[in-house]
Design a protein around this motif. Structure first.
Motif, PDB file in Angstrom:
ATOM      1  N   THR A  69     -16.249  -0.892  -2.255  1.00  0.00           N
ATOM      2  CA  THR A  69     -16.043  -1.853  -3.337  1.00  0.00           C
ATOM      3  C   THR A  69     -14.982  -1.382  -4.323  1.00  0.00           C
ATOM      4  O   THR A  69     -14.403  -2.197  -5.031  1.00  0.00           O
ATOM      5  CB  THR A  69     -17.354  -2.138  -4.087  1.00  0.00           C
ATOM      6  OG1 THR A  69     -17.892  -0.907  -4.555  1.00  0.00           O
ATOM      7  CG2 THR A  69     -18.344  -2.845  -3.195  1.00  0.00           C
ATOM      8  N   ALA A  70     -14.706  -0.098  -4.380  1.00  0.00           N
ATOM      9  CA  ALA A  70     -13.661   0.393  -5.279  1.00  0.00           C
ATOM     10  C   ALA A  70     -12.284   0.047  -4.731  1.00  0.00           C
ATOM     11  O   ALA A  70     -11.364  -0.236  -5.482  1.00  0.00           O
ATOM     12  CB  ALA A  70     -13.788   1.896  -5.466  1.00  0.00           C
ATOM     13  N   ALA A  71     -12.126   0.060  -3.420  1.00  0.00           N
ATOM     14  CA  ALA A  71     -10.822  -0.203  -2.809  1.00  0.00           C
ATOM     15  C   ALA A  71     -10.325  -1.629  -3.057  1.00  0.00           C
ATOM     16  O   ALA A  71      -9.157  -1.812  -3.390  1.00  0.00           O
ATOM     17  CB  ALA A  71     -10.871   0.107  -1.324  1.00  0.00           C
ATOM     18  N   PRO A  72     -11.172  -2.667  -2.918  1.00  0.00           N
ATOM     19  CA  PRO A  72     -10.648  -4.013  -3.142  1.00  0.00           C
ATOM     20  C   PRO A  72     -10.150  -4.236  -4.561  1.00  0.00           C
ATOM     21  O   PRO A  72      -9.176  -4.944  -4.770  1.00  0.00           O
ATOM     22  CB  PRO A  72     -11.845  -4.915  -2.842  1.00  0.00           C
ATOM     23  CG  PRO A  72     -12.687  -4.134  -1.923  1.00  0.00           C
ATOM     24  CD  PRO A  72     -12.508  -2.701  -2.344  1.00  0.00           C
ATOM     25  N   VAL A  73     -10.784  -3.603  -5.532  1.00  0.00           N
ATOM     26  CA  VAL A  73     -10.345  -3.771  -6.914  1.00  0.00           C
ATOM     27  C   VAL A  73      -8.922  -3.249  -7.070  1.00  0.00           C
ATOM     28  O   VAL A  73      -8.074  -3.886  -7.679  1.00  0.00           O
ATOM     29  CB  VAL A  73     -11.312  -3.045  -7.875  1.00  0.00           C
ATOM     30  CG1 VAL A  73     -10.770  -3.058  -9.296  1.00  0.00           C
ATOM     31  CG2 VAL A  73     -12.681  -3.686  -7.808  1.00  0.00           C
ATOM     32  N   ALA A  74      -8.641  -2.093  -6.493  1.00  0.00           N
ATOM     33  CA  ALA A  74      -7.300  -1.526  -6.574  1.00  0.00           C
ATOM     34  C   ALA A  74      -6.325  -2.319  -5.722  1.00  0.00           C
ATOM     35  O   ALA A  74      -5.172  -2.490  -6.083  1.00  0.00           O
ATOM     36  CB  ALA A  74      -7.325  -0.067  -6.121  1.00  0.00           C
ATOM     37  N   ALA A  75      -6.779  -2.820  -4.567  1.00  0.00           N
ATOM     38  CA  ALA A  75      -5.879  -3.478  -3.640  1.00  0.00           C
ATOM     39  C   ALA A  75      -5.564  -4.908  -4.051  1.00  0.00           C
ATOM     40  O   ALA A  75      -4.526  -5.442  -3.668  1.00  0.00           O
ATOM     41  CB  ALA A  75      -6.483  -3.478  -2.239  1.00  0.00           C
ATOM     42  N   VAL A  76      -6.422  -5.568  -4.824  1.00  0.00           N
ATOM     43  CA  VAL A  76      -6.146  -6.946  -5.231  1.00  0.00           C
ATOM     44  C   VAL A  76      -4.868  -6.996  -6.050  1.00  0.00           C
ATOM     45  O   VAL A  76      -4.072  -7.917  -5.927  1.00  0.00           O
ATOM     46  CB  VAL A  76      -7.356  -7.533  -6.007  1.00  0.00           C
ATOM     47  CG1 VAL A  76      -6.981  -8.846  -6.666  1.00  0.00           C
ATOM     48  CG2 VAL A  76      -8.527  -7.719  -5.065  1.00  0.00           C
ATOM     49  N   GLY A  77      -4.642  -5.978  -6.850  1.00  0.00           N
ATOM     50  CA  GLY A  77      -3.408  -5.912  -7.624  1.00  0.00           C
ATOM     51  C   GLY A  77      -2.183  -5.753  -6.749  1.00  0.00           C
ATOM     52  O   GLY A  77      -1.075  -6.048  -7.149  1.00  0.00           O
ATOM     53  N   GLU A  78      -2.372  -5.296  -5.507  1.00  0.00           N
ATOM     54  CA  GLU A  78      -1.264  -5.124  -4.571  1.00  0.00           C
ATOM     55  C   GLU A  78      -0.976  -6.406  -3.802  1.00  0.00           C
ATOM     56  O   GLU A  78      -0.139  -6.418  -2.907  1.00  0.00           O
ATOM     57  CB  GLU A  78      -1.595  -4.006  -3.574  1.00  0.00           C
ATOM     58  CG  GLU A  78      -1.806  -2.661  -4.221  1.00  0.00           C
ATOM     59  CD  GLU A  78      -2.324  -1.636  -3.223  1.00  0.00           C
ATOM     60  OE1 GLU A  78      -2.423  -1.947  -2.023  1.00  0.00           O
ATOM     61  OE2 GLU A  78      -2.624  -0.525  -3.652  1.00  0.00           O
ATOM     62  N   GLY A  79      -1.701  -7.485  -4.092  1.00  0.00           N
ATOM     63  CA  GLY A  79      -1.461  -8.746  -3.414  1.00  0.00           C
ATOM     64  C   GLY A  79      -2.366  -8.988  -2.226  1.00  0.00           C
ATOM     65  O   GLY A  79      -2.185  -9.948  -1.505  1.00  0.00           O
ATOM     66  N   LEU A  80      -3.362  -8.150  -2.004  1.00  0.00           N
ATOM     67  CA  LEU A  80      -4.302  -8.351  -0.911  1.00  0.00           C
ATOM     68  C   LEU A  80      -5.490  -9.167  -1.400  1.00  0.00           C
ATOM     69  O   LEU A  80      -5.905  -9.045  -2.546  1.00  0.00           O
ATOM     70  CB  LEU A  80      -4.830  -7.013  -0.385  1.00  0.00           C
ATOM     71  CG  LEU A  80      -3.861  -6.123   0.371  1.00  0.00           C
ATOM     72  CD1 LEU A  80      -4.555  -4.822   0.745  1.00  0.00           C
ATOM     73  CD2 LEU A  80      -3.364  -6.816   1.620  1.00  0.00           C
ATOM     74  N   SER A  81      -6.031  -9.974  -0.516  1.00  0.00           N
ATOM     75  CA  SER A  81      -7.260 -10.684  -0.854  1.00  0.00           C
ATOM     76  C   SER A  81      -8.404  -9.678  -0.861  1.00  0.00           C
ATOM     77  O   SER A  81      -8.310  -8.621  -0.229  1.00  0.00           O
ATOM     78  CB  SER A  81      -7.531 -11.782   0.170  1.00  0.00           C
ATOM     79  OG  SER A  81      -7.913 -11.211   1.404  1.00  0.00           O
ATOM     80  N   PRO A  82      -9.496  -9.993  -1.528  1.00  0.00           N
ATOM     81  CA  PRO A  82     -10.642  -9.074  -1.514  1.00  0.00           C
ATOM     82  C   PRO A  82     -11.164  -8.816  -0.097  1.00  0.00           C
ATOM     83  O   PRO A  82     -11.585  -7.706   0.205  1.00  0.00           O
ATOM     84  CB  PRO A  82     -11.685  -9.793  -2.368  1.00  0.00           C
ATOM     85  CG  PRO A  82     -10.894 -10.673  -3.268  1.00  0.00           C
ATOM     86  CD  PRO A  82      -9.699 -11.087  -2.461  1.00  0.00           C
TER      87      PRO A  82
ATOM     88  N   ALA B  85      -9.365  -8.815   2.735  1.00  0.00           N
ATOM     89  CA  ALA B  85      -8.430  -7.916   3.408  1.00  0.00           C
ATOM     90  C   ALA B  85      -8.562  -6.496   2.871  1.00  0.00           C
ATOM     91  O   ALA B  85      -8.489  -5.531   3.630  1.00  0.00           O
ATOM     92  CB  ALA B  85      -7.000  -8.419   3.237  1.00  0.00           C
ATOM     93  N   ALA B  86      -8.772  -6.380   1.572  1.00  0.00           N
ATOM     94  CA  ALA B  86      -8.939  -5.058   0.981  1.00  0.00           C
ATOM     95  C   ALA B  86     -10.221  -4.400   1.470  1.00  0.00           C
ATOM     96  O   ALA B  86     -10.241  -3.201   1.753  1.00  0.00           O
ATOM     97  CB  ALA B  86      -8.947  -5.166  -0.543  1.00  0.00           C
ATOM     98  N   LEU B  87     -11.300  -5.175   1.600  1.00  0.00           N
ATOM     99  CA  LEU B  87     -12.553  -4.624   2.105  1.00  0.00           C
ATOM    100  C   LEU B  87     -12.398  -4.194   3.557  1.00  0.00           C
ATOM    101  O   LEU B  87     -12.880  -3.141   3.953  1.00  0.00           O
ATOM    102  CB  LEU B  87     -13.681  -5.653   1.969  1.00  0.00           C
ATOM    103  CG  LEU B  87     -15.073  -5.168   2.368  1.00  0.00           C
ATOM    104  CD1 LEU B  87     -15.483  -3.976   1.511  1.00  0.00           C
ATOM    105  CD2 LEU B  87     -16.080  -6.291   2.239  1.00  0.00           C
ATOM    106  N   ARG B  88     -11.685  -4.990   4.355  1.00  0.00           N
ATOM    107  CA  ARG B  88     -11.444  -4.615   5.749  1.00  0.00           C
ATOM    108  C   ARG B  88     -10.623  -3.324   5.821  1.00  0.00           C
ATOM    109  O   ARG B  88     -10.881  -2.459   6.651  1.00  0.00           O
ATOM    110  CB  ARG B  88     -10.745  -5.734   6.498  1.00  0.00           C
ATOM    111  CG  ARG B  88     -10.492  -5.382   7.951  1.00  0.00           C
ATOM    112  CD  ARG B  88      -9.999  -6.573   8.732  1.00  0.00           C
ATOM    113  NE  ARG B  88      -9.644  -6.191  10.067  1.00  0.00           N
ATOM    114  CZ  ARG B  88     -10.477  -6.223  11.102  1.00  0.00           C
ATOM    115  NH1 ARG B  88     -11.710  -6.625  10.927  1.00  0.00           N
ATOM    116  NH2 ARG B  88     -10.078  -5.861  12.293  1.00  0.00           N
TER     117      ARG B  88
END
Length: 72
Positions: free
Chosen positions: A22-35, A37-40
């Motif tokens: 769950t920490a990764a999607p928060v950081a990755a959403v700012g990179e333009g990834l959907s939650p 895709a970030a979770l995957r």
């Protein structure tokens, strides 16, 4: 004994895995990834990390077995 080297289990608690996932999607959403895709991406990275830990454990077990002999 060679067969036993392939049966390594890595235990990861649900809390530690979900915390990392769950920490990764928060950081990755700012990179333009959907939650999703970030979770995957986090899930895939965790799988790669677990595989690396299994390889290390097998390597260490093999080295220890060569030094002291097989378990009785």
């Amino acid at each position: 004994m060679a067969d036993a080297d392939d049966n390594t289990t890595v235990t990861v608690s649900r809390r530690s895995f979900l915390g990392a996932a769950t920490a990764a999607p928060v950081a990755a959403v700012g990179e333009g990834l959907s939650p999703d895709a970030a979770l995957r991406r986090a899930w895939t990275q965790a799988a790669y990390d677990a595989a690396a830990l299994r390889r290390d454990a097998n390597r260490l077990r093999t080295a220890l077995t060569r030094r002291i002999g097989p378990a009785p």
